[in-house]
Design a protein around this motif. Sequence first.
Motif, PDB file in Angstrom:
ATOM      1  N   SER A  44       0.996  -1.342  -0.013  1.00 14.27           N
ATOM      2  CA  SER A  44       0.050   0.210  -0.205  1.00 14.27           C
ATOM      3  C   SER A  44       0.875   1.311   0.289  1.00 14.27           C
ATOM      4  CB  SER A  44      -0.983  -0.129   1.174  1.00 14.27           C
ATOM      5  OG  SER A  44      -1.574   1.242   1.467  1.00 14.27           O
ATOM      6  N   PHE A  45       0.640   1.991  -0.956  1.00 10.09           N
ATOM      7  CA  PHE A  45       1.730   3.288  -1.025  1.00 10.09           C
ATOM      8  C   PHE A  45       1.017   4.256  -0.191  1.00 10.09           C
ATOM      9  CE2 PHE A  45       3.057   1.076  -4.810  1.00 10.09           C
ATOM     10  CZ  PHE A  45       4.437   1.178  -4.483  1.00 10.09           C
ATOM     11  N   ILE A  46      -0.358   4.388   0.078  1.00  7.32           N
ATOM     12  CA  ILE A  46      -0.919   5.470   0.881  1.00  7.32           C
ATOM     13  C   ILE A  46      -2.046   4.686   1.645  1.00  7.32           C
ATOM     14  CG2 ILE A  46      -2.693   7.165   0.520  1.00  7.32           C
ATOM     15  CD1 ILE A  46      -1.714   7.643  -2.482  1.00  7.32           C
ATOM     16  N   ILE A  95       0.364   9.759  -4.214  1.00 13.12           N
ATOM     17  CA  ILE A  95       1.424   8.907  -4.090  1.00 13.12           C
ATOM     18  C   ILE A  95       2.719   9.874  -3.710  1.00 13.12           C
ATOM     19  CG2 ILE A  95       2.913   7.100  -4.848  1.00 13.12           C
ATOM     20  CD1 ILE A  95       0.490   5.820  -5.918  1.00 13.12           C
ATOM     21  N   LYS A  96       2.846  10.877  -4.682  1.00 12.74           N
ATOM     22  CA  LYS A  96       3.699  11.625  -4.858  1.00 12.74           C
ATOM     23  C   LYS A  96       3.967  12.456  -3.431  1.00 12.74           C
ATOM     24  CE  LYS A  96       6.136  15.402  -7.374  1.00 12.74           C
ATOM     25  NZ  LYS A  96       5.888  16.323  -8.492  1.00 12.74           N
ATOM     26  N   SER A  97       2.862  13.035  -2.993  1.00 15.26           N
ATOM     27  CA  SER A  97       2.678  13.798  -1.545  1.00 15.26           C
ATOM     28  C   SER A  97       3.011  12.953  -0.559  1.00 15.26           C
ATOM     29  CB  SER A  97       1.312  14.372  -1.598  1.00 15.26           C
ATOM     30  OG  SER A  97       1.050  14.837  -0.312  1.00 15.26           O
ATOM     31  N   ARG A  98       2.494  11.671  -0.499  1.00 13.19           N
ATOM     32  CA  ARG A  98       2.875  10.658   0.344  1.00 13.19           C
ATOM     33  C   ARG A  98       4.401  10.443   0.612  1.00 13.19           C
ATOM     34  NH1 ARG A  98       2.385   8.448   5.276  1.00 13.19           N
ATOM     35  NH2 ARG A  98       2.763   6.295   5.383  1.00 13.19           N
ATOM     36  N   MET A  99       5.105  10.315  -0.613  1.00 16.60           N
ATOM     37  CA  MET A  99       6.669   9.779  -0.540  1.00 16.60           C
ATOM     38  C   MET A  99       7.329  11.181   0.005  1.00 16.60           C
ATOM     39  SD  MET A  99       6.692   6.781  -1.420  1.00 16.60           S
ATOM     40  CE  MET A  99       5.015   6.219  -1.219  1.00 16.60           C
ATOM     41  N   ILE A 100       6.798  12.382  -0.607  1.00 20.11           N
ATOM     42  CA  ILE A 100       7.623  13.396  -0.093  1.00 20.11           C
ATOM     43  C   ILE A 100       7.508  13.571   1.398  1.00 20.11           C
ATOM     44  CG2 ILE A 100       7.820  16.124  -0.408  1.00 20.11           C
ATOM     45  CD1 ILE A 100       6.938  15.804  -3.367  1.00 20.11           C
ATOM     46  N   TRP A 101       6.434  13.563   1.998  1.00 19.52           N
ATOM     47  CA  TRP A 101       6.043  13.888   3.348  1.00 19.52           C
ATOM     48  C   TRP A 101       6.812  12.624   4.103  1.00 19.52           C
ATOM     49  CZ3 TRP A 101       4.870  17.545   6.273  1.00 19.52           C
ATOM     50  CH2 TRP A 101       4.193  18.898   5.582  1.00 19.52           C
ATOM     51  N   SER A 102       6.823  11.484   3.803  1.00 18.31           N
ATOM     52  CA  SER A 102       7.552  10.375   4.355  1.00 18.31           C
ATOM     53  C   SER A 102       8.737  10.587   4.304  1.00 18.31           C
ATOM     54  CB  SER A 102       7.254   9.069   3.646  1.00 18.31           C
ATOM     55  OG  SER A 102       5.746   8.669   3.589  1.00 18.31           O
ATOM     56  N   PHE A 103       9.509  11.062   3.317  1.00 21.88           N
ATOM     57  CA  PHE A 103      11.053  11.279   3.114  1.00 21.88           C
ATOM     58  C   PHE A 103      11.511  12.418   4.186  1.00 21.88           C
ATOM     59  CE2 PHE A 103      14.636  13.430   1.988  1.00 21.88           C
ATOM     60  CZ  PHE A 103      15.472  12.429   1.427  1.00 21.88           C
TER      61      PHE A 103
END
Length: 168
Positions: free
Chosen positions: A90-92, A104-112
């Motif tokens: 699950s990516f989100i 997904i891009k927003s989630r990855m940026i915030w996770s990083f």
Amino acid sequence: MPRSIPWWLGGISMSLLFYFTFSVWGADRPIGASTGMSYIANMIFGLDPENYEYAAIVEQSGAWEGVMLVGAFFGGLFMSVFVTKTFHISFIPTLWKERKNKSIKSRMIWSFIAGFLLVFGARLAGGCNAGHILSGGSQLAVSGMIFAVVALGTGMITGRFFYKRKGE
């Protein structure tokens, strides 16, 4: 097979893990994680401990923590796939979809950003939450317990504001 284990069995298992980790038969050191990240970064960027003071500091404990992180990943994967049979990619997460967005891009940026700040803060403090809360708490260290109260309380407050429902 159950999808979860009883709390008492988890507590006993954690106690045995700590006993083994601190013992001379195990690693003979406390549990930690963030030094492993520094160690892995040193390996990726080819930093020689003889030339870089910080690389020399994290060389020994970081190697062990790196192995522990790899073991934690594969142990979690094994439990998820074969024991609880709950593995899925699950990516989100659901809460993120409900409260933030479906990007997904927003989630990855915030996770990083969050992961970077967590590891950077842990390195500034000379240890991570795993080391302070788990290892310190298991040794009944007052500093570990104070850190646990502050870290968990701050996490709850931050989570409350970050995942605030629209319109609240």
